[in-house]
Design an enzyme around this catalytic site. Structure first.
Site, PDB file in Angstrom:
ATOM      1  N   ASP A 171      26.634  10.440  -0.777  1.00 12.87           N
ATOM      2  CA  ASP A 171      25.855   9.903   0.666  1.00 12.87           C
ATOM      3  C   ASP A 171      24.540  10.677   0.992  1.00 12.87           C
ATOM      4  O   ASP A 171      24.113  11.812   0.245  1.00 12.87           O
ATOM      5  CB  ASP A 171      27.036  10.323   1.859  1.00 12.87           C
ATOM      6  CG  ASP A 171      28.117   9.550   1.927  1.00 12.87           C
ATOM      7  OD1 ASP A 171      27.884   8.063   1.108  1.00 12.87           O
ATOM      8  OD2 ASP A 171      28.606   9.566   2.852  1.00 12.87           O
ATOM      9  N   LYS A 205      23.984   5.678   3.097  1.00 14.08           N
ATOM     10  CA  LYS A 205      24.045   4.752   4.225  1.00 14.08           C
ATOM     11  C   LYS A 205      23.075   4.990   5.199  1.00 14.08           C
ATOM     12  O   LYS A 205      23.034   5.674   6.227  1.00 14.08           O
ATOM     13  CB  LYS A 205      25.238   4.848   4.708  1.00 14.08           C
ATOM     14  CG  LYS A 205      26.390   4.144   3.879  1.00 14.08           C
ATOM     15  CD  LYS A 205      27.894   4.220   4.491  1.00 14.08           C
ATOM     16  CE  LYS A 205      28.956   3.713   3.517  1.00 14.08           C
ATOM     17  NZ  LYS A 205      30.183   3.726   4.224  1.00 14.08           N
TER      18      LYS A 205
END
Length: 422
Positions: free
Chosen positions: A212, A234
């Site tokens: 991430d 994200k």
């Protein structure tokens, strides 16, 4: 590991031991007789490792320490309450001589030499036929270090190696008996030093890392060249790798026999979709390991001097997601009940909606003068703190161009530490 000065060969065993390094070997003592002559602190320190090795231990001593006596009472060792006598080392595979009587130590050591029994002597290492290394353990690895007559250095080297294996700074990946699967690793708030020891070790052993944006990115640069890194960032208001694609990537690589780490920011189960991924992996028959991380909800406020609880100020704190605005039909938060609480509120993913959240809390009764702190990029190089109140936070966030990732803290704890509020 061993270090010792070398020199010409000698026919005197004691002299030869001084001139040549010890030959390292691992003794397999399971079910084999080990005799300890003496029941003091030396015996007490050595017994746990011998018992862990499965040795059949006999302690010969008129008296022993309370800990050794407890082991005898529990049936872990056999204690013969008497002094050493010739013949006690018969059938022994290994002996430890550790009394406070030099004559007894010399006699027992001589019997060991005669019977070809490897013998450690605590009072005079040069007269022994074996030395006890400084040992440590990490994930199935036993580290044993010998440095001749410098036991403190042995211990220091041992500690450095074990610590490196524990935290992953010493890269030693498994090449046999590796198990494919996925580890959901919480990377902490962003500072690479704040990942857990287990998380860092699993990261060092990975074949594939699905990372991430909010994970400790600096650790990715330390990975060996063969490790495949998949960007699952994200990024708010930008590109995003769909959760389905992340799940598919985890399953695909694990089924290919790879050791996969899903590196996430904070804790996998605190607004991290960790359970969703665990469920998908379980349905696919993939073994899953969950490694908790230090959640940013607590660590980021602490990094700027804000305790989420404090005696006489806040006896509770509530962590909530701000990714859905108050009043949205999909919201699961009872904002009216939250406004009545007197403790600390910690909001994650709330930058875009902080104005609406502050207005809602005030409308339901929270004092508009309640202190607020926004901590952007907490624990990382770009960390900054913006202070406000519920009445001014929307304006301040806009004026300071606050952007994610950021943690919002609401409550009187923000005032601790002498920070002023505009």
């Amino acid at each position: 590991m061993s270090e010792s000065p070398t020199g010409p060969a000698s026919h005197d065993p004691a002299q030869a031991g001084a001139d040549h390094p010890a030959y390292p070997v691992g003794l397999r003592l399971s079910g084999r007789r080990v005799v300890i002559v003496g029941g003091g602190t030396v015996a007490q320190r050595r017994l746990p490792a011998l018992l862990a090795a499965g040795a059949d231990v006999v302690v010969i001593s008129p008296s022993v320490t309370p800990s050794v006596e407890a082991m005898a009472d529990a049936g872990e060792v056999t204690w013969e309450r008497r002094p050493y006598a010739p013949g006690d080392l018969a059938e022994a595979w290994y002996a430890l001589v550790a009394t406070d009587d030099p004559a007894t130590n010399t006699a027992a050591s001589a019997e060991a030499e005669e019977r070809r029994v490897w013998c450690v002597r605590s009072d005079e290492a040069a007269a022994a036929t074996a030395w006890t290394p400084a040992t440590g353990h990490s994930e199935g690895v036993t580290v044993a270090v010998l440095t001749g007559n410098d036991p403190r250095r042995s211990a220091a080297v041992r500690d450095a190696v074990v610590e490196g294996l524990h935290d992953g700074t010493l890269s030693a990946p498994r090449h046999r008996a590796r198990h494919a699967g996925v580890a959901l690793v919480g990377g902490g708030p962003g500072d690479p030093d704040l990942i857990t020891v287990r998380g860092r070790r699993l990261l060092a052993e990975a074949d594939v890392v699905v990372a991430d944006r909010l994970g400790p990115r600096d650790l990715l640069a330390e990975l060996p060249p063969h490790v495949e890194v998949i960007d699952a960032a994200k990024i708010p208001y930008g590109r995003a790798m769909a959760q389905e694609a992340i799940n598919d990537a985890l399953i695909e690589h694990a089924k290919a026999g790879k050791s996969v780490v899903r590196l996430k920011g904070g804790d996998p189960f605190v607004f991290g979709r960790g359970m969703e991924e665990a469920e998908q992996l379980a349905e696919a028959g993939i073994p899953v390991t969950v490694v908790p991380g230090i959640t940013s909800a607590v660590s980021v406020p602490a990094a700027v001097g804000i305790p989420v609880t404090h005696r006489g100020v806040a006896h509770e704190f509530t962590v909530l997601s701000g990714h859905v605005a108050p009043g949205d039909p999909s919201s699961l938060i009872d904002w009216e009940a939250l406004a009545r609480l007197g403790g600390t509120l910690v909001l994650l993913m709330a930058v875009e909606r902080i104005g609406a959240i502050a207005e809602t809390l005030v409308r339901y009764g929270r004092d508009a003068a309640t202190p607020v702190a926004i901590v952007q990029e907490g624990t990382m190089a770009g960390e900054r703190r913006v202070d406000a109140t519920l009445a001014t936070v929307a304006e301040r966030a806009a004026a300071e161009a606050v952007r994610p990732p950021a943690v919002v803290v609401i409550g009187e704890v923000v005032s601790l530490g002498g920070r002023s509020r505009p």
